[in-house]
Design a protein around this motif. Structure first.
Motif, PDB file in Angstrom:
ATOM      1  N   VAL A 123       0.830  -1.206   0.000  1.00 53.31           N
ATOM      2  CA  VAL A 123       0.000   0.000   0.000  1.00 53.31           C
ATOM      3  C   VAL A 123       0.865   1.257   0.000  1.00 53.31           C
ATOM      4  N   LEU A 124       1.797   1.338   0.948  1.00 60.68           N
ATOM      5  CA  LEU A 124       2.688   2.503   1.043  1.00 60.68           C
ATOM      6  C   LEU A 124       4.011   2.151   0.376  1.00 60.68           C
ATOM      7  N   HIS A 125       4.006   2.130  -0.941  1.00 63.21           N
ATOM      8  CA  HIS A 125       5.181   1.711  -1.713  1.00 63.21           C
ATOM      9  C   HIS A 125       6.096   2.919  -1.899  1.00 63.21           C
ATOM     10  N   THR A 126       7.271   2.889  -1.280  1.00 61.50           N
ATOM     11  CA  THR A 126       8.189   4.023  -1.345  1.00 61.50           C
ATOM     12  C   THR A 126       8.540   4.387  -2.785  1.00 61.50           C
ATOM     13  N   ASN A 127       8.801   3.381  -3.624  1.00 56.08           N
ATOM     14  CA  ASN A 127       9.202   3.647  -5.003  1.00 56.08           C
ATOM     15  C   ASN A 127       8.054   4.158  -5.863  1.00 56.08           C
ATOM     16  N   LEU A 128       6.825   3.988  -5.391  1.00 61.31           N
ATOM     17  CA  LEU A 128       5.653   4.442  -6.137  1.00 61.31           C
ATOM     18  C   LEU A 128       5.007   5.669  -5.492  1.00 61.31           C
ATOM     19  N   GLY A 129       5.719   6.317  -4.556  1.00 64.96           N
ATOM     20  CA  GLY A 129       5.225   7.583  -4.029  1.00 64.96           C
ATOM     21  C   GLY A 129       4.534   7.531  -2.685  1.00 64.96           C
ATOM     22  N   SER A 135      -1.292  -8.763   1.319  1.00 68.21           N
ATOM     23  CA  SER A 135      -0.700  -7.455   1.054  1.00 68.21           C
ATOM     24  C   SER A 135       0.158  -7.060   2.243  1.00 68.21           C
ATOM     25  N   GLN A 136       0.960  -6.026   2.053  1.00 71.67           N
ATOM     26  CA  GLN A 136       1.723  -5.476   3.166  1.00 71.67           C
ATOM     27  C   GLN A 136       1.554  -3.964   3.210  1.00 71.67           C
ATOM     28  N   ILE A 137       1.738  -3.401   4.391  1.00 72.50           N
ATOM     29  CA  ILE A 137       1.524  -1.973   4.571  1.00 72.50           C
ATOM     30  C   ILE A 137       2.604  -1.192   3.827  1.00 72.50           C
ATOM     31  N   GLY A 138       3.866  -1.537   4.011  1.00 68.33           N
ATOM     32  CA  GLY A 138       4.936  -0.931   3.246  1.00 68.33           C
ATOM     33  C   GLY A 138       5.599   0.257   3.915  1.00 68.33           C
ATOM     34  N   SER A 139       6.652   0.755   3.274  1.00 69.23           N
ATOM     35  CA  SER A 139       7.458   1.889   3.759  1.00 69.23           C
ATOM     36  C   SER A 139       7.967   1.679   5.173  1.00 69.23           C
ATOM     37  N   GLY A 140       8.259   0.427   5.510  1.00 66.62           N
ATOM     38  CA  GLY A 140       8.832   0.136   6.819  1.00 66.62           C
ATOM     39  C   GLY A 140       7.817   0.002   7.926  1.00 66.62           C
ATOM     40  N   ALA A 141       6.536   0.204   7.644  1.00 64.75           N
ATOM     41  CA  ALA A 141       5.522   0.134   8.696  1.00 64.75           C
ATOM     42  C   ALA A 141       5.099  -1.312   8.934  1.00 64.75           C
ATOM     43  N   MET A 142       5.185  -1.769  10.183  1.00 62.60           N
ATOM     44  CA  MET A 142       4.744  -3.107  10.586  1.00 62.60           C
ATOM     45  C   MET A 142       5.258  -4.174   9.621  1.00 62.60           C
ATOM     46  N   PRO A 143       6.556  -4.400   9.580  1.00 64.34           N
ATOM     47  CA  PRO A 143       7.155  -5.258   8.555  1.00 64.34           C
ATOM     48  C   PRO A 143       6.723  -6.707   8.601  1.00 64.34           C
ATOM     49  N   ILE A 144       6.346  -7.220   9.773  1.00 59.96           N
ATOM     50  CA  ILE A 144       5.982  -8.641   9.862  1.00 59.96           C
ATOM     51  C   ILE A 144       4.475  -8.838   9.806  1.00 59.96           C
ATOM     52  N   GLU A 145       3.718  -7.758   9.658  1.00 56.08           N
ATOM     53  CA  GLU A 145       2.269  -7.860   9.577  1.00 56.08           C
ATOM     54  C   GLU A 145       1.842  -7.941   8.119  1.00 56.08           C
ATOM     55  N   SER A 146       0.753  -8.662   7.863  1.00 53.54           N
ATOM     56  CA  SER A 146       0.236  -8.769   6.501  1.00 53.54           C
ATOM     57  C   SER A 146      -1.281  -8.599   6.519  1.00 53.54           C
ATOM     58  N   LEU A 147      -1.824  -8.242   5.372  1.00 58.61           N
ATOM     59  CA  LEU A 147      -3.249  -7.985   5.235  1.00 58.61           C
ATOM     60  C   LEU A 147      -3.843  -8.988   4.258  1.00 58.61           C
ATOM     61  N   PRO A 148      -4.868  -9.737   4.661  1.00 57.89           N
ATOM     62  CA  PRO A 148      -5.502 -10.676   3.730  1.00 57.89           C
ATOM     63  C   PRO A 148      -6.028  -9.947   2.504  1.00 57.89           C
ATOM     64  N   SER A 149      -5.669 -10.442   1.332  1.00 56.86           N
ATOM     65  CA  SER A 149      -6.054  -9.773   0.097  1.00 56.86           C
ATOM     66  C   SER A 149      -6.409 -10.810  -0.952  1.00 56.86           C
TER      67      SER A 149
END
Length: 481
Positions: free
Chosen positions: A103-109, A405-419
């Protein structure tokens, strides 16, 4: 999609070869009807410059006997020039379809801004603003005042300032309060923020001396206390938002560090990184320490990002004790790192949404994407599956599949979101076909970004907007690869 082309020589097509003398004069092409619109759109200077370059290229091809007579016709040259101008003037900053699952992809803004924020930015683009003008006194103002009260209201801070990103916030804080002095940090918190940019590097750039205490996995209260000396300026904690240490671990609680700081009259600062302003667990997401909780625990200063979990534009906040914030704002680096009117307008608009937290999932784009339900995403993927299968043909197999999915940008690195999303596999034996397909998706307009995993291309639909889904469906159902 990118289409491969094969160069065919003029003789293979039984076309006469062009000679350099066959090329039309520049003025003849320039003032042809075919370029009338181009002159209005691009201007005479640019069109003339590019036409000269094109004619020189065609002259060289004619000398090499690789140019047909048809290719030197005015209409053909004008068509090639228009394509050349379009490619030259196209923006390199392109909108993309994010199907990576991050979701929060550093390379995508990182964070996407709400429509209300986009409108606020648009307004200040068109007209003068009171960015640094006090309307009451009629004198020069402080641009931080535009959002400081709002930040303090939401976090409980005494004062606040904002710079262009969180790394800048940490750099400014250290340089203003600990230049040529020591800052004590646990070894387990010496994180790399990204792009090989590390906390020790920021310390060095700020003129501070890093004092590492404890070990990678265990740091005790006594480790901090033993390290305190006459040159110590600060005790600092760094929230490990981009990795996790598990197992035999020990972290000194912030409250204990605050007590230690009070005893030795040293400020305690916390780099929160992601910097969420609300408890995310109320929407079924993992709990992340909020800025308000951190300040309530006694931290003197807290730094955090604006474009991560906060869901705003790129910015870095420093909030906390008023006396420390005032010292920071007087530092020369503050002016160098300050933000402009676009960022201020965006921050004010996004922060205002937090006054109605119950409406955030609908109004804050980042939270909306993070809280999308798996069934909702699944329905979207299932709708697209037959159209994508039609587009790719029998050489590929497309199926809907649950994924994370993952939150991204270093936020909650071991947490994942069912997608949910689409998985593309190549039916044949050439695994390179999947890599080629991924490149083709990246080259289309707009570029589609997925991820390759185990010789398959995964397209996670969590971040797919309805407008983007309609575009893909229309493209995939009407054409084929």
């Amino acid at each position: 999609m990118a289409v491969s082309t094969v160069n065919i020589s003029p003789t293979a097509l039984n076309q006469p070869l062009a000679q350099p003398s066959d090329l039309p004069a520049l003025d003849k092409v320039l003032h042809s009807q075919a370029l009338a619109g181009a002159l209005e759109q691009y201007g005479l200077s640019l069109v003339t410059q590019q036409l000269r370059l094109l004619l020189a290229k065609l002259r060289h091809q004619a000398l090499q006997q690789t140019l047909s007579i048809n290719e030197v016709a005015v209409a053909a040259i004008a068509k090639q020039l228009l394509s050349q101008l379009q490619q030259l003037t196209a923006s390199k900053l392109k909108t993309v379809i994010n199907l990576t699952g991050t979701v929060l992809h550093t390379n995508l803004g990182r964070a996407l801004l709400p429509e209300s924020t986009v409108a606020a930015i648009s307004q200040v683009l068109r007209e003068p603003t009171n960015l640094e003008f006090d309307l009451v006194s009629g004198k020069r103002g402080d641009r931080d005042s535009l959002i400081e009260d709002l930040i303090c209201e939401l976090t409980g801070a005494e004062a606040a300032t904002v710079v262009n990103n969180n790394a800048a916030a940490v750099l400014l804080m250290l340089n203003a309060l600990a230049n040529h002095k020591q800052v004590i940090v646990s070894r387990g918190e010496l994180v790399e923020i990204g792009g090989s940019f590390r906390i020790p590097d920021i310390m060095s750039s700020a003129g501070s001396t890093l004092v590492e205490v404890g070990t990678t996995n265990r740091t005790h209260y006594a480790d901090y206390e033993r390290a305190i000396g006459e040159h110590t300026a600060m005790l600092m904690k760094v929230h490990c938002s981009n990795y996790a240490v598990v197992g035999f671990t020990k972290e000194t609680p912030l409250t204990e560090l605050v007590a230690l700081g009070e005893h030795y009259q040293l400020p305690v600062t916390v780099d929160l990184g992601s910097g969420t302003l609300v408890d995310l667990s109320q929407w079924g997401l993992p709990h992340e320490p909020t800025v308000k909780e951190t300040l309530a625990a006694g931290a003197d200063l807290v730094t955090f990002s604006g474009d991560k979990l906060l869901g705003g534009p790129q910015a870095g906040f420093i909030v906390g004790r008023k006396a420390l914030i005032e010292a920071i704002k007087k530092h020369p680096l503050k002016r160098a790192l300050r933000v402009g009117k676009l960022t201020m307008a965006a921050l004010e608009s996004v922060l205002a949404l937090y006054r109605s937290p119950e409406l955030l999932p609908q109004r804050l784009t980042t939270l909306h994407l993070l809280t999308r339900s798996a069934p909702d995403i699944q329905a979207q993927a299932q709708t697209l599956q037959p159209d994508l299968q039609h587009y790719l043909g029998e050489q590929y197999r497309v199926h809907c599949q649950a994924m994370f999915s993952q939150i991204g940008s270093g936020a909650m690195p071991i947490e994942s979101l069912p997608s949910f999303g689409l998985v593309i596999e190549y039916v044949g034996k050439k695994s390179s076909q999947i890599m080629q397909l991924e490149r083709q998706f990246r080259s289309q307009t707009p570029p589609l970004i997925g991820r390759i995993h185990k010789d398959a291309l995964y397209l996670d639909c969590r971040c797919l907007t309805p407008t983007q889904a309609d575009l893909l469906q229309a493209t995939w159902s009407q054409t084929s690869l």
